[in-house]
Design a protein around this motif. Structure first.
Motif, PDB file in Angstrom:
ATOM      1  N   THR A   1       0.938  -1.209  -0.049  1.00 53.98           N
ATOM      2  CA  THR A   1       0.038   0.057  -0.039  1.00 53.98           C
ATOM      3  C   THR A   1       0.808   1.221   0.011  1.00 53.98           C
ATOM      4  O   THR A   1       0.614   2.135  -0.706  1.00 53.98           O
ATOM      5  N   ARG A   2       1.818   1.314   0.860  1.00 49.74           N
ATOM      6  CA  ARG A   2       2.862   2.497   0.689  1.00 49.74           C
ATOM      7  C   ARG A   2       3.471   2.648  -0.581  1.00 49.74           C
ATOM      8  O   ARG A   2       3.629   3.781  -1.116  1.00 49.74           O
ATOM      9  N   GLU A   3       3.962   1.655  -1.048  1.00 48.22           N
ATOM     10  CA  GLU A   3       4.696   1.541  -2.613  1.00 48.22           C
ATOM     11  C   GLU A   3       3.589   1.925  -3.340  1.00 48.22           C
ATOM     12  O   GLU A   3       4.142   2.953  -4.262  1.00 48.22           O
ATOM     13  N   LEU A   4       2.468   1.747  -3.431  1.00 39.72           N
ATOM     14  CA  LEU A   4       1.271   2.346  -4.346  1.00 39.72           C
ATOM     15  C   LEU A   4       1.406   3.718  -4.203  1.00 39.72           C
ATOM     16  O   LEU A   4       1.403   4.360  -5.115  1.00 39.72           O
ATOM     17  N   ARG A   5       0.875   4.044  -3.050  1.00 40.29           N
ATOM     18  CA  ARG A   5       0.822   5.642  -2.804  1.00 40.29           C
ATOM     19  C   ARG A   5       2.339   6.190  -3.275  1.00 40.29           C
ATOM     20  O   ARG A   5       1.870   7.372  -4.050  1.00 40.29           O
ATOM     21  N   GLN A   6       3.263   5.811  -3.182  1.00 37.79           N
ATOM     22  CA  GLN A   6       4.400   6.583  -3.413  1.00 37.79           C
ATOM     23  C   GLN A   6       4.447   6.555  -5.061  1.00 37.79           C
ATOM     24  O   GLN A   6       5.252   7.585  -5.617  1.00 37.79           O
ATOM     25  N   THR A   7       4.252   5.598  -5.610  1.00 37.88           N
ATOM     26  CA  THR A   7       4.229   5.490  -7.124  1.00 37.88           C
ATOM     27  C   THR A   7       3.405   6.364  -7.815  1.00 37.88           C
ATOM     28  O   THR A   7       3.566   6.919  -8.654  1.00 37.88           O
ATOM     29  N   LEU A   8       2.043   6.462  -7.196  1.00 35.96           N
ATOM     30  CA  LEU A   8       1.138   7.151  -7.811  1.00 35.96           C
ATOM     31  C   LEU A   8       1.500   8.632  -7.514  1.00 35.96           C
ATOM     32  O   LEU A   8       1.363   9.615  -8.312  1.00 35.96           O
ATOM     33  N   ALA A   9       2.081   9.116  -6.263  1.00 35.30           N
ATOM     34  CA  ALA A   9       2.521  10.324  -6.007  1.00 35.30           C
ATOM     35  C   ALA A   9       3.709  10.876  -7.039  1.00 35.30           C
ATOM     36  O   ALA A   9       3.503  11.944  -7.368  1.00 35.30           O
ATOM     37  N   GLN A  10       4.457   9.964  -7.315  1.00 39.59           N
ATOM     38  CA  GLN A  10       5.610  10.003  -8.215  1.00 39.59           C
ATOM     39  C   GLN A  10       5.043  10.453  -9.595  1.00 39.59           C
ATOM     40  O   GLN A  10       5.554  11.214 -10.359  1.00 39.59           O
ATOM     41  N   LEU A  11       3.857   9.525  -9.902  1.00 36.59           N
ATOM     42  CA  LEU A  11       3.597   9.714 -11.437  1.00 36.59           C
ATOM     43  C   LEU A  11       2.744  10.962 -11.627  1.00 36.59           C
ATOM     44  O   LEU A  11       2.865  11.773 -12.658  1.00 36.59           O
ATOM     45  N   LEU A  12       2.128  11.503 -10.335  1.00 36.66           N
ATOM     46  CA  LEU A  12       1.383  12.985 -10.550  1.00 36.66           C
ATOM     47  C   LEU A  12       2.247  14.042 -10.463  1.00 36.66           C
ATOM     48  O   LEU A  12       2.001  15.163 -10.566  1.00 36.66           O
ATOM     49  N   GLU A  13       3.338  13.776  -9.627  1.00 39.57           N
ATOM     50  CA  GLU A  13       4.386  14.860  -9.403  1.00 39.57           C
ATOM     51  C   GLU A  13       4.725  15.759 -10.479  1.00 39.57           C
ATOM     52  O   GLU A  13       4.692  16.843 -10.578  1.00 39.57           O
ATOM     53  N   GLY A  14       5.174  14.957 -11.790  1.00 37.87           N
ATOM     54  CA  GLY A  14       5.279  15.757 -12.880  1.00 37.87           C
ATOM     55  C   GLY A  14       4.072  16.472 -13.391  1.00 37.87           C
ATOM     56  O   GLY A  14       4.232  17.594 -14.068  1.00 37.87           O
ATOM     57  N   ARG A  15       2.747  16.181 -13.224  1.00 39.67           N
ATOM     58  CA  ARG A  15       1.734  16.751 -13.687  1.00 39.67           C
ATOM     59  C   ARG A  15       1.424  18.007 -12.888  1.00 39.67           C
ATOM     60  O   ARG A  15       1.033  19.027 -13.336  1.00 39.67           O
ATOM     61  N   ALA A  16       2.055  18.213 -11.652  1.00 39.29           N
ATOM     62  CA  ALA A  16       1.425  19.328 -10.765  1.00 39.29           C
ATOM     63  C   ALA A  16       2.147  20.574 -11.485  1.00 39.29           C
ATOM     64  O   ALA A  16       1.549  21.747 -11.348  1.00 39.29           O
ATOM     65  N   ALA A  17       3.450  20.547 -11.974  1.00 38.30           N
ATOM     66  CA  ALA A  17       3.961  21.703 -12.453  1.00 38.30           C
ATOM     67  C   ALA A  17       3.257  22.467 -13.575  1.00 38.30           C
ATOM     68  O   ALA A  17       2.979  23.161 -14.011  1.00 38.30           O
ATOM     69  N   ASP A  18       2.693  21.300 -14.548  1.00 37.02           N
ATOM     70  CA  ASP A  18       1.884  21.670 -15.678  1.00 37.02           C
ATOM     71  C   ASP A  18       0.365  22.253 -15.112  1.00 37.02           C
ATOM     72  O   ASP A  18       0.143  23.325 -15.878  1.00 37.02           O
ATOM     73  N   ASP A  19      -0.099  21.957 -14.190  1.00 39.48           N
ATOM     74  CA  ASP A  19      -1.361  22.369 -13.607  1.00 39.48           C
ATOM     75  C   ASP A  19      -1.257  23.810 -13.281  1.00 39.48           C
ATOM     76  O   ASP A  19      -1.963  24.747 -13.268  1.00 39.48           O
ATOM     77  N   ASP A  20      -0.150  24.263 -12.507  1.00 42.94           N
ATOM     78  CA  ASP A  20       0.203  25.426 -12.069  1.00 42.94           C
ATOM     79  C   ASP A  20       0.023  26.577 -13.324  1.00 42.94           C
ATOM     80  O   ASP A  20      -0.362  27.572 -12.984  1.00 42.94           O
ATOM     81  N   ASP A  21       0.293  26.237 -14.507  1.00 44.44           N
ATOM     82  CA  ASP A  21       0.660  27.201 -15.294  1.00 44.44           C
ATOM     83  C   ASP A  21      -0.738  27.520 -15.952  1.00 44.44           C
ATOM     84  O   ASP A  21      -0.983  28.779 -16.585  1.00 44.44           O
ATOM     85  N   ASP A  22      -2.009  26.826 -15.826  1.00 42.40           N
ATOM     86  CA  ASP A  22      -3.351  27.055 -16.250  1.00 42.40           C
ATOM     87  C   ASP A  22      -3.768  28.295 -15.537  1.00 42.40           C
ATOM     88  O   ASP A  22      -4.597  28.981 -15.948  1.00 42.40           O
ATOM     89  N   LEU A  23      -3.111  28.495 -14.124  1.00 39.68           N
ATOM     90  CA  LEU A  23      -3.767  29.427 -13.185  1.00 39.68           C
ATOM     91  C   LEU A  23      -2.851  30.593 -12.933  1.00 39.68           C
ATOM     92  O   LEU A  23      -3.144  31.587 -12.266  1.00 39.68           O
ATOM     93  N   GLY A  24      -1.649  30.455 -13.365  1.00 41.87           N
ATOM     94  CA  GLY A  24      -0.497  31.403 -12.949  1.00 41.87           C
ATOM     95  C   GLY A  24      -0.679  32.822 -13.416  1.00 41.87           C
ATOM     96  O   GLY A  24      -0.160  33.628 -13.034  1.00 41.87           O
ATOM     97  N   ASP A  25      -1.389  32.820 -14.490  1.00 48.42           N
ATOM     98  CA  ASP A  25      -1.554  34.272 -15.151  1.00 48.42           C
ATOM     99  C   ASP A  25      -2.962  35.151 -14.845  1.00 48.42           C
ATOM    100  O   ASP A  25      -3.475  35.914 -15.346  1.00 48.42           O
ATOM    101  N   LEU A  26      -3.594  34.373 -13.800  1.00 44.64           N
ATOM    102  CA  LEU A  26      -4.890  34.918 -13.425  1.00 44.64           C
ATOM    103  C   LEU A  26      -4.804  36.372 -13.139  1.00 44.64           C
ATOM    104  O   LEU A  26      -5.933  37.256 -13.214  1.00 44.64           O
ATOM    105  N   GLY A  27      -3.855  36.711 -12.485  1.00 44.97           N
ATOM    106  CA  GLY A  27      -3.662  38.352 -11.943  1.00 44.97           C
ATOM    107  C   GLY A  27      -3.451  39.386 -13.015  1.00 44.97           C
ATOM    108  O   GLY A  27      -3.507  40.478 -12.760  1.00 44.97           O
ATOM    109  N   SER A  28      -2.736  38.700 -13.924  1.00 44.06           N
ATOM    110  CA  SER A  28      -2.354  39.732 -15.075  1.00 44.06           C
ATOM    111  C   SER A  28      -3.367  40.011 -16.104  1.00 44.06           C
ATOM    112  O   SER A  28      -4.127  38.896 -16.690  1.00 44.06           O
ATOM    113  N   PRO A  29      -3.975  41.139 -16.423  1.00 39.42           N
ATOM    114  CA  PRO A  29      -4.825  41.211 -17.467  1.00 39.42           C
ATOM    115  C   PRO A  29      -4.489  41.125 -18.980  1.00 39.42           C
ATOM    116  O   PRO A  29      -3.367  41.224 -19.027  1.00 39.42           O
ATOM    117  N   ASP A  30      -5.366  40.594 -19.582  1.00 37.24           N
ATOM    118  CA  ASP A  30      -4.912  40.444 -21.070  1.00 37.24           C
ATOM    119  C   ASP A  30      -5.189  41.427 -21.963  1.00 37.24           C
ATOM    120  O   ASP A  30      -6.142  42.158 -22.004  1.00 37.24           O
TER     121      ASP A  30
END
Length: 99
Positions: free
Chosen positions: A70-99
């Motif tokens: 169970t611990r190994e599965l949680r760690q593996t899934l966390a590692q799989l999602l870790e690279g995705r978290a950086a991509d998700d930040d970009d979607d909301l990163g420019d909300l404070g600046s007007p277009d």
């Protein structure tokens, strides 16, 4: 559900496969990590239930490897999602600046 190998897929493996499918296209090491997660989930399902020799019905088993799996599965899934978290930040990163 039936796996390609002919065995029934357990609930943990089914849930992990569904979660990974929602990620979309896998890149880099993500395919390897997802396969590892599927294998671990299958082992957790197998460790969680067995089969009664007399009637063939599923029965709970006491597997000492279950917490480690169970611990190994949680760690593996966390590692799989870790690279995705950086991509998700970009979607909301420019909300404070007007277009």
């Amino acid at each position: 559900m039936i796996m390609e190998g002919g065995g029934a897929m357990g609930t943990v493996e089914d849930a992990v496969r569904s979660d990974v499918e929602q990620l979309g296209d896998l890149v880099g090491v993500e395919p390897s990590l997802s396969e590892l997660a599927f294998t671990l989930a299958g082992r957790i399902d197998a460790a969680s239930t067995g089969q009664c020799d007399a009637c063939g019905e599923p029965v709970a088993q006491d597997d000492k490897l279950l917490p480690q799996l169970t611990r190994e599965l949680r760690q593996t899934l966390a590692q799989l999602l870790e690279g995705r978290a950086a991509d998700d930040d970009d979607d909301l990163g420019d909300l404070g600046s007007p277009d």
